[in-house]
Design a protein around this motif. Structure first.
Motif, PDB file in Angstrom:
ATOM      1  N   MET A   1      62.379  40.047  23.836  1.00 22.99           N
ATOM      2  CA  MET A   1      62.440  41.465  24.058  1.00 22.99           C
ATOM      3  C   MET A   1      63.617  41.829  24.961  1.00 22.99           C
ATOM      4  SD  MET A   1      59.594  44.114  25.350  1.00 22.99           S
ATOM      5  CE  MET A   1      60.060  44.607  26.962  1.00 22.99           C
ATOM      6  N   ALA A   2      63.975  40.932  25.851  1.00 23.66           N
ATOM      7  CA  ALA A   2      65.064  41.216  26.790  1.00 23.66           C
ATOM      8  C   ALA A   2      66.348  41.587  26.065  1.00 23.66           C
ATOM      9  CB  ALA A   2      65.298  40.014  27.698  1.00 23.66           C
ATOM     10  N   SER A   3      66.698  40.821  25.051  1.00 18.06           N
ATOM     11  CA  SER A   3      67.949  41.098  24.335  1.00 18.06           C
ATOM     12  C   SER A   3      67.855  42.380  23.517  1.00 18.06           C
ATOM     13  CB  SER A   3      68.329  39.920  23.445  1.00 18.06           C
ATOM     14  OG  SER A   3      67.356  39.713  22.444  1.00 18.06           O
ATOM     15  N   ARG A   4      66.665  42.716  23.046  1.00 16.98           N
ATOM     16  CA  ARG A   4      66.501  43.955  22.281  1.00 16.98           C
ATOM     17  C   ARG A   4      66.678  45.181  23.177  1.00 16.98           C
ATOM     18  NH1 ARG A   4      64.964  43.632  17.277  1.00 16.98           N
ATOM     19  NH2 ARG A   4      63.948  45.652  17.217  1.00 16.98           N
ATOM     20  N   VAL A   5      66.100  45.147  24.373  1.00 22.16           N
ATOM     21  CA  VAL A   5      66.256  46.267  25.304  1.00 22.16           C
ATOM     22  C   VAL A   5      67.731  46.425  25.661  1.00 22.16           C
ATOM     23  CG1 VAL A   5      65.758  47.087  27.648  1.00 22.16           C
ATOM     24  CG2 VAL A   5      63.919  46.134  26.252  1.00 22.16           C
ATOM     25  N   ARG A   6      68.373  45.329  26.000  1.00 20.77           N
ATOM     26  CA  ARG A   6      69.796  45.377  26.353  1.00 20.77           C
ATOM     27  C   ARG A   6      70.627  45.907  25.186  1.00 20.77           C
ATOM     28  NH1 ARG A   6      74.064  43.688  29.342  1.00 20.77           N
ATOM     29  NH2 ARG A   6      75.696  42.473  28.350  1.00 20.77           N
ATOM     30  N   GLY A   7      70.344  45.431  23.985  1.00 21.19           N
ATOM     31  CA  GLY A   7      71.081  45.880  22.808  1.00 21.19           C
ATOM     32  C   GLY A   7      70.935  47.377  22.562  1.00 21.19           C
ATOM     33  N   TRP A   8      69.710  47.862  22.628  1.00 19.35           N
ATOM     34  CA  TRP A   8      69.483  49.299  22.437  1.00 19.35           C
ATOM     35  C   TRP A   8      70.151  50.113  23.539  1.00 19.35           C
ATOM     36  CZ3 TRP A   8      67.993  51.869  18.301  1.00 19.35           C
ATOM     37  CH2 TRP A   8      67.286  51.200  17.310  1.00 19.35           C
ATOM     38  N   ARG A   9      70.080  49.606  24.764  1.00 19.56           N
ATOM     39  CA  ARG A   9      70.712  50.310  25.886  1.00 19.56           C
ATOM     40  C   ARG A   9      72.221  50.408  25.668  1.00 19.56           C
ATOM     41  NH1 ARG A   9      73.375  48.579  30.171  1.00 19.56           N
ATOM     42  NH2 ARG A   9      72.630  46.435  30.129  1.00 19.56           N
ATOM     43  N   LEU A  10      72.829  49.311  25.277  1.00 16.39           N
ATOM     44  CA  LEU A  10      74.272  49.307  25.054  1.00 16.39           C
ATOM     45  C   LEU A  10      74.661  50.166  23.855  1.00 16.39           C
ATOM     46  CD1 LEU A  10      75.069  45.568  25.834  1.00 16.39           C
ATOM     47  CD2 LEU A  10      75.443  47.568  27.302  1.00 16.39           C
ATOM     48  N   ASP A  11      73.819  50.155  22.813  1.00 16.16           N
ATOM     49  CA  ASP A  11      74.072  51.027  21.644  1.00 16.16           C
ATOM     50  C   ASP A  11      74.093  52.497  22.045  1.00 16.16           C
ATOM     51  OD1 ASP A  11      74.286  48.904  19.902  1.00 16.16           O
ATOM     52  OD2 ASP A  11      72.284  49.167  19.029  1.00 16.16           O
ATOM     53  N   ARG A  12      73.321  52.838  23.069  1.00 13.62           N
ATOM     54  CA  ARG A  12      73.246  54.221  23.549  1.00 13.62           C
ATOM     55  C   ARG A  12      74.282  54.506  24.641  1.00 13.62           C
ATOM     56  NH1 ARG A  12      69.931  53.825  19.904  1.00 13.62           N
ATOM     57  NH2 ARG A  12      68.006  54.977  19.635  1.00 13.62           N
ATOM     58  N   ASN A  13      75.117  53.491  24.943  1.00 10.64           N
ATOM     59  CA  ASN A  13      76.141  53.608  25.991  1.00 10.64           C
ATOM     60  C   ASN A  13      75.547  53.999  27.340  1.00 10.64           C
ATOM     61  OD1 ASN A  13      78.416  52.947  24.364  1.00 10.64           O
ATOM     62  ND2 ASN A  13      78.252  54.981  23.441  1.00 10.64           N
ATOM     63  N   LEU A  14      74.423  53.379  27.671  1.00  5.56           N
ATOM     64  CA  LEU A  14      73.755  53.648  28.942  1.00  5.56           C
ATOM     65  C   LEU A  14      73.920  52.457  29.879  1.00  5.56           C
ATOM     66  CD1 LEU A  14      70.364  55.048  27.581  1.00  5.56           C
ATOM     67  CD2 LEU A  14      72.174  56.375  28.674  1.00  5.56           C
ATOM     68  N   THR A  15      74.090  52.751  31.157  1.00 10.31           N
ATOM     69  CA  THR A  15      74.046  51.701  32.163  1.00 10.31           C
ATOM     70  C   THR A  15      72.584  51.385  32.458  1.00 10.31           C
ATOM     71  OG1 THR A  15      73.967  53.231  34.029  1.00 10.31           O
ATOM     72  CG2 THR A  15      76.172  52.574  33.233  1.00 10.31           C
ATOM     73  N   GLN A  16      72.353  50.287  33.148  1.00 11.73           N
ATOM     74  CA  GLN A  16      70.983  49.989  33.564  1.00 11.73           C
ATOM     75  C   GLN A  16      70.446  51.101  34.449  1.00 11.73           C
ATOM     76  OE1 GLN A  16      71.085  46.126  35.412  1.00 11.73           O
ATOM     77  NE2 GLN A  16      70.596  45.095  33.489  1.00 11.73           N
ATOM     78  N   GLU A  17      71.279  51.606  35.321  1.00  9.54           N
ATOM     79  CA  GLU A  17      70.872  52.681  36.228  1.00  9.54           C
ATOM     80  C   GLU A  17      70.463  53.928  35.446  1.00  9.54           C
ATOM     81  OE1 GLU A  17      69.843  54.277  39.754  1.00  9.54           O
ATOM     82  OE2 GLU A  17      70.782  52.313  39.658  1.00  9.54           O
ATOM     83  N   GLU A  18      71.251  54.286  34.432  1.00 11.94           N
ATOM     84  CA  GLU A  18      70.959  55.485  33.636  1.00 11.94           C
ATOM     85  C   GLU A  18      69.659  55.333  32.852  1.00 11.94           C
ATOM     86  OE1 GLU A  18      75.500  57.056  32.762  1.00 11.94           O
ATOM     87  OE2 GLU A  18      74.668  55.437  31.528  1.00 11.94           O
ATOM     88  N   LEU A  19      69.483  54.190  32.201  1.00 12.48           N
ATOM     89  CA  LEU A  19      68.255  53.983  31.432  1.00 12.48           C
ATOM     90  C   LEU A  19      67.046  53.929  32.350  1.00 12.48           C
ATOM     91  CD1 LEU A  19      66.641  53.536  28.894  1.00 12.48           C
ATOM     92  CD2 LEU A  19      67.299  51.112  28.968  1.00 12.48           C
ATOM     93  N   ALA A  20      67.178  53.268  33.482  1.00  8.94           N
ATOM     94  CA  ALA A  20      66.062  53.202  34.423  1.00  8.94           C
ATOM     95  C   ALA A  20      65.670  54.605  34.876  1.00  8.94           C
ATOM     96  CB  ALA A  20      66.438  52.342  35.624  1.00  8.94           C
ATOM     97  N   HIS A  21      66.657  55.438  35.151  1.00 10.20           N
ATOM     98  CA  HIS A  21      66.382  56.820  35.565  1.00 10.20           C
ATOM     99  C   HIS A  21      65.659  57.572  34.449  1.00 10.20           C
ATOM    100  CE1 HIS A  21      66.864  60.714  37.475  1.00 10.20           C
ATOM    101  NE2 HIS A  21      67.371  61.160  36.341  1.00 10.20           N
ATOM    102  N   LEU A  22      66.155  57.458  33.221  1.00 10.36           N
ATOM    103  CA  LEU A  22      65.530  58.149  32.091  1.00 10.36           C
ATOM    104  C   LEU A  22      64.098  57.668  31.851  1.00 10.36           C
ATOM    105  CD1 LEU A  22      68.501  58.150  29.549  1.00 10.36           C
ATOM    106  CD2 LEU A  22      67.513  60.153  30.690  1.00 10.36           C
ATOM    107  N   ALA A  23      63.869  56.383  32.100  1.00  8.12           N
ATOM    108  CA  ALA A  23      62.544  55.800  31.876  1.00  8.12           C
ATOM    109  C   ALA A  23      61.618  55.968  33.071  1.00  8.12           C
ATOM    110  CB  ALA A  23      62.688  54.312  31.538  1.00  8.12           C
ATOM    111  N   GLY A  24      62.162  56.415  34.205  1.00 10.17           N
ATOM    112  CA  GLY A  24      61.342  56.586  35.400  1.00 10.17           C
ATOM    113  C   GLY A  24      60.924  55.282  36.034  1.00 10.17           C
TER     114      GLY A  24
END
Length: 61
Positions: A1-24
């Motif tokens: 699952m780790a690589s899938r989350v990273r892949g989707w995050r990168l596809d959306r051009n999001l940083t870890q900080e941005e995705l974490a914020h969006l996900a709460g």
């Protein structure tokens, strides 16, 4: 699952900080998940999927 989350995050051009914020969630939580060093709660998976605009089924593959 780790690589899938990273892949989707990168596809959306999001940083870890941005995705974490969006996900709460903390960035450190997302970082541990992406490095596969942590067992994630289903509620966290749900938040990440929602923030990415995909279903949990798609995220989990």
């Amino acid at each position: 699952m780790a690589s899938r989350v990273r892949g989707w995050r990168l596809d959306r051009n999001l940083t870890q900080e941005e995705l974490a914020h969006l996900a709460g969630i903390d960035r450190s939580t997302l970082q541990r998940l992406e490095s596969a060093n942590w067992e994630v709660k289903l509620s966290t998976v749900s938040r990440i999927a929602h923030a990415l605009g995909i279903s949990m089924v798609v995220l989990l593959g």
